[in-house]
Design a protein around this motif. Structure first.
Motif, PDB file in Angstrom:
ATOM      1  N   PRO A 142       0.809  -1.234   0.000  1.00 29.77           N
ATOM      2  CA  PRO A 142       0.000   0.000   0.000  1.00 29.77           C
ATOM      3  C   PRO A 142       0.837   1.275   0.000  1.00 29.77           C
ATOM      4  O   PRO A 142       0.393   2.306  -0.525  1.00 29.77           O
ATOM      5  CB  PRO A 142      -0.817  -0.127   1.292  1.00 29.77           C
ATOM      6  CG  PRO A 142      -0.893  -1.607   1.548  1.00 29.77           C
ATOM      7  CD  PRO A 142       0.414  -2.161   1.064  1.00 29.77           C
ATOM      8  N   ASP A 143       2.056   1.188   0.566  1.00 31.04           N
ATOM      9  CA  ASP A 143       2.909   2.378   0.610  1.00 31.04           C
ATOM     10  C   ASP A 143       3.791   2.506  -0.622  1.00 31.04           C
ATOM     11  O   ASP A 143       4.637   3.406  -0.701  1.00 31.04           O
ATOM     12  CB  ASP A 143       3.781   2.364   1.865  1.00 31.04           C
ATOM     13  CG  ASP A 143       4.744   1.173   1.906  1.00 31.04           C
ATOM     14  OD1 ASP A 143       4.662   0.306   1.007  1.00 31.04           O
ATOM     15  OD2 ASP A 143       5.566   1.113   2.832  1.00 31.04           O
ATOM     16  N   GLY A 144       3.606   1.616  -1.596  1.00 27.05           N
ATOM     17  CA  GLY A 144       4.410   1.648  -2.805  1.00 27.05           C
ATOM     18  C   GLY A 144       5.711   0.911  -2.691  1.00 27.05           C
ATOM     19  O   GLY A 144       6.459   0.797  -3.671  1.00 27.05           O
ATOM     20  N   GLY A 145       5.999   0.383  -1.488  1.00 28.69           N
ATOM     21  CA  GLY A 145       7.249  -0.352  -1.265  1.00 28.69           C
ATOM     22  C   GLY A 145       7.050  -1.851  -1.382  1.00 28.69           C
ATOM     23  O   GLY A 145       6.080  -2.321  -2.009  1.00 28.69           O
ATOM     24  N   ASN A 149       7.033  -7.480   4.985  1.00 27.47           N
ATOM     25  CA  ASN A 149       8.275  -7.198   5.717  1.00 27.47           C
ATOM     26  C   ASN A 149       9.285  -8.340   5.683  1.00 27.47           C
ATOM     27  O   ASN A 149      10.231  -8.349   6.479  1.00 27.47           O
ATOM     28  CB  ASN A 149       7.953  -6.854   7.174  1.00 27.47           C
ATOM     29  CG  ASN A 149       7.544  -8.084   8.000  1.00 27.47           C
ATOM     30  OD1 ASN A 149       7.156  -9.123   7.439  1.00 27.47           O
ATOM     31  ND2 ASN A 149       7.627  -7.978   9.319  1.00 27.47           N
TER      32      ASN A 149
END
Length: 543
Positions: A142-145, A149
Motif C-alpha cells: 500500500p505504501d508503494g514499497g 516485511n
C-alpha cells in the motif's frame, strides 16, 4: 542396474550404518591449476576417502552458475559448470566412486535459481508469460514499497523491484537468487525431473538445500518481530520467519521428492533444516515418508559442555518418531569449524562423540586433520553474506578454505593461486603430516571409523545415557550381545567415571589419549579415571 549392485542388497540401508563425508568442491582439489577445486580433483582424491573409511561422498553444488553464491545460484540443474569440469567428468567420478564402494550424494538446490536461469528470464518478460507463475511476483504494498516485511537471510528486504516485470520478486537469499514458486505444479514437475536426471546417472541420494523454505505463506502475511533481536545481530534476526518458512504444505513437497528417490531403490534423501526439535521432526514425514535424514545440527549450535550435550542427546532421542533414524553433524560449509569452536584438544573428543552416538554421522572435509577457520583479509572476502553485512562476523569464507594435503606450495591443493588464502603456517594440519603418525587426529578418525564398522553396537546399537557429573558425558551402546561404555571428558581436568551398578568387568577398547594403555584392567574400585580432554570406549567383557 544389475541384481548384484551393492546398493540393492538386503539388510539395513547403507545410510544407517554408513558415514557421510562432505566436500566443498571449490576447496577439495584443483586438477588444472586455476586455484579452484573441480570434479577431476575430487576423483583424484577418492583413495583418501577410501583409506579414511567413510562410505558416502556428499558434494556441494557444481551446476552451471554465475557464482553469485558460489553455486547455490543455479542456472542449469542438469549440467556441470565448466569451472568444475563436464558431465563426462561427473560420470567418471561416479564410476570410480562406485567401483571403490563409495556412494555419491548431490547437493540439490530447489528453493531458488539464479536470476540468469532461462526460467527466470522468461518469467520477468510479461505477466502473461507461461513462466511468470514459476516465481513469486507481487505488486507493491500500500505504501508503494515491498509487498511485506520479509527479510533476506543475507540482509535487507527479501523483495526486489524489477523494472522490466513491473513487480517485486521474492528472494530468500541474494537478489540474484529468485525463489521458485513450489505451489505451481509445473515447477514441481520440472524439479523432480532434474532429480531424475541425476538419479539416472547413478547418484545415491540428495542433500536438499534449505528444505524448510520451499513453501511460503499464500496470504503473504508479515513475519512477526523477534523480541530477542539486538543491535549488531544479523538483519534476518529482526523477524521470526513464521510465514516465510516452514509452512504446513511443504511436507507434501518433501513427500514428492521422497517418492521420486524411492523409485530408484535404496537411495537417500537428506534435508537441510535449521528448526527447533519439535518442528524438525515433522520432516521425517507422516509414516516416515518424508526425508530419511532431516539434518540434526544441535552439536553445531550447542554450548560445549557435558550437561548441555547430554540434555540435547536426551531430548533428540525422545523426540524422534517411531522408526525415525537419527543423525549427527559437527560441521559444514556454513558453520565455524569444530577445531576453532572447541580447540584442538577437544576436537579429538568431538570426533569420538560424532562417531559413537546412535545414528548416521556427517564429517566435513578437513575436520579429520583439525583444520581451523581461515584468516581472510578484507580484500580477499568472497562470501556475499559477509560483503552484504560487513563487521558482523557472518562470513563463511573461513570454513571454506582449501584442503591442506601437504606442506608444499598450495598445500597440495593447487599449483596456482588458491581462490581463498591458505594459512601461512599449516602447523602440522595436513594429511601428509598426520597420515603416518599413530597419535594424530587423522589416524584417530581412521581408527574410530574402523572400530565403528567392526562393532554392531556402534552402528545399529541402542543408546542409554548414564549418570555423570561435571564435564563427564557417558552413555552405553548395546547390540547383538555387545555392550560398550563411551565416556567423554569435555573438560581439561581429570574426571572419574563411576561404573553402573552390577556392571560387568570392563577393559579399555579405544582412547583419544595416545598415552592410555589398552591392555589390562581399566577399573579400580568400580571407577575409571579419564585424563583431561580424553574420550574412552570401554568394552564390557561378559555382556
Amino acid at each position: 542396474m544389475t541384481e548384484t549392485d551393492p546398493r540393492t542388497l538386503p539388510g539395513p540401508s547403507w545410510w544407517r550404518t554408513g558415514v557421510i563425508y562432505q566436500v566443498y568442491p571449490r576447496s577439495f582439489q584443483d586438477s588444472d591449476g586455476d586455484g579452484v577445486g573441480d570434479l577431476a580433483g575430487i576423483r583424484a582424491r577418492l583413495d583418501h576417502l577410501l583409506w579414511l573409511g567413510v562410505d558416502a561422498l556428499w558434494i556441494s553444488p557444481f551446476y552451471p552458475s554465475p557464482m553469485a553464491d558460489f553455486g547455490y545460484d543455479v542456472s542449469d540443474y542438469c549440467d556441470v559448470d565448466p569451472i568444475f569440469g563436464t558431465l563426462a567428468d561427473f560420470d567418471a567420478l561416479v564410476a570410480d566412486a562406485h567401483g571403490k564402494g563409495l556412494r555419491i550424494i548431490l547437493d540439490f538446490v530447489p528453493n531458488h535459481t539464479s536470476d540468469q536461469h532461462p526460467w527466470f528470464q522468461q518469467s520477468r518478460r510479461a505477466p502473461a508469460d507461461p513462466r511468470r507463475d514459476w516465481y513469486i511476483w507481487r505488486d507493491p504494498g500500500p505504501d508503494g514499497g515491498p509487498p511485506n516485511n520479509w527479510i533476506s537471510n543475507f540482509g535487507g528486504s527479501a523483495w526486489t523491484w524489477d523494472e522490466t516485470a513491473g513487480q517485486y520478486y521474492y528472494h530468500a537469499f541474494l537478489a540474484q537468487q529468485p525463489d521458485l514458486n513450489w505451489r505451481n505444479p509445473q515447477v514441481r514437475q520440472a524439479m523432480l525431473d532434474a532429480m531424475r536426471f541425476w538419479l539416472d546417472r547413478g547418484v545415491d541420494g540428495f542433500r536438499v538445500d534449505v528444505m524448510w523454505h520451499l513453501i511460503k505463506d499464500d496470504l503473504f502475511r508479515d513475519d512477526p518481530p523477534n523480541p530477542a533481536w539486538r543491535e549488531g545481530d544479523p538483519d534476518i534476526r529482526r523477524i521470526l520467519q513464521l510465514h516465510s518458512t516452514d509452512r504446513p504444505e511443504v511436507h507434501e513437497v518433501v513427500r514428492a521428492m521422497r517418492r521420486t528417490v524411492d523409485t530408484y531403490g535404496d537411495r537417500l534423501l537428506i534435508g537441510e533444516i535449521y528448526l527447533p526439535l519439535e518442528r524438525l521432526m515433522a520432516y521425517y514425514g507422516e509414516d516416515l515418508q518424508g526425508a530419511h535424514l532431516p539434518f540434526n545440527f544441535q552439536l553445531i549450535k550447542s554450548a560445549w559442555n557435558a550437561p548441555t550435550i547430554a540434555g540435547l542427546i536426551r531430548e533428540y532421542e525422545a523426540a524422534l518418531p517411531e522408526g525415525g533414524w537419527p543423525n549427527w553433524v559437527l560441521g559444514n560449509h556454513d558453520q565455524k569449524r569444530i577445531a576453532s569452536r572447541v580447540g584442538s584438544a577437544q576436537a579429538r573428543v568431538a570426533a569420538m562423540l560424532l562417531l559413537t552416538l546412535r545414528g548416521t554421522p556427517t564429517l566435513y572435509y578437513g575436520d579429520e586433520i583439525g583444520m581451523q577457520d581461515g584468516q581472510i583479509p578484507t580484500d580477499r572476502l568472497r562470501d556475499p553474506w559477509a560483503l552484504n553485512e560487513p563487521g558482523l562476523g557472518v562470513g563463511r569464507d573461513p570454513q571454506r578454505t582449501p584442503m591442506q594435503w601437504c606442506d608444499a606450495g598450495g598445500a597440495g591443493f593447487t599449483s596456482g593461486d588458491p581462490w581463498l588464502p591458505l594459512p601461512r603456517d599449516l602447523a602440522g594440519r595436513t594429511v601428509a603430516a598426520q597420515r603416518d603418525d599413530p597419535g594424530s587426529l587423522l589416524r584417530l578418525y581412521r581408527d574410530l571409523l574402523a572400530l565403528r564398522r567392526s562393532m554392531p553396537a556402534l552402528t545399529l546399537g541402542s543408546l542409554r545415557l548414564l549418570e555423570a557429573k561435571g564435564e563427564l558425558l557417558a552413555y552405553e551402546r548395546l547390540a547383538q550381545g555387545q555392550r560398550l561404555l563411551v565416556a567423554l571428558n569435555l573438560g581439561a581436568d581429570p574426571v572419574q567415571l563411576v561404573l553402573p551398578a552390577a556392571s560387568p568387568a570392563v577393559r579399555p577398547r579405544f582412547s583419544t589419549d595416545p598415552a592410555r594403555p589398552l591392555a589390562g584392567p581399566a577399573a579400580e574400585r568400580d571407577q575409571v579415571r579419564l585424563a583431561g580432554n580424553e574420550g574412552l570406549i570401554l568394552e564390557c567383557l561378559d555382556a
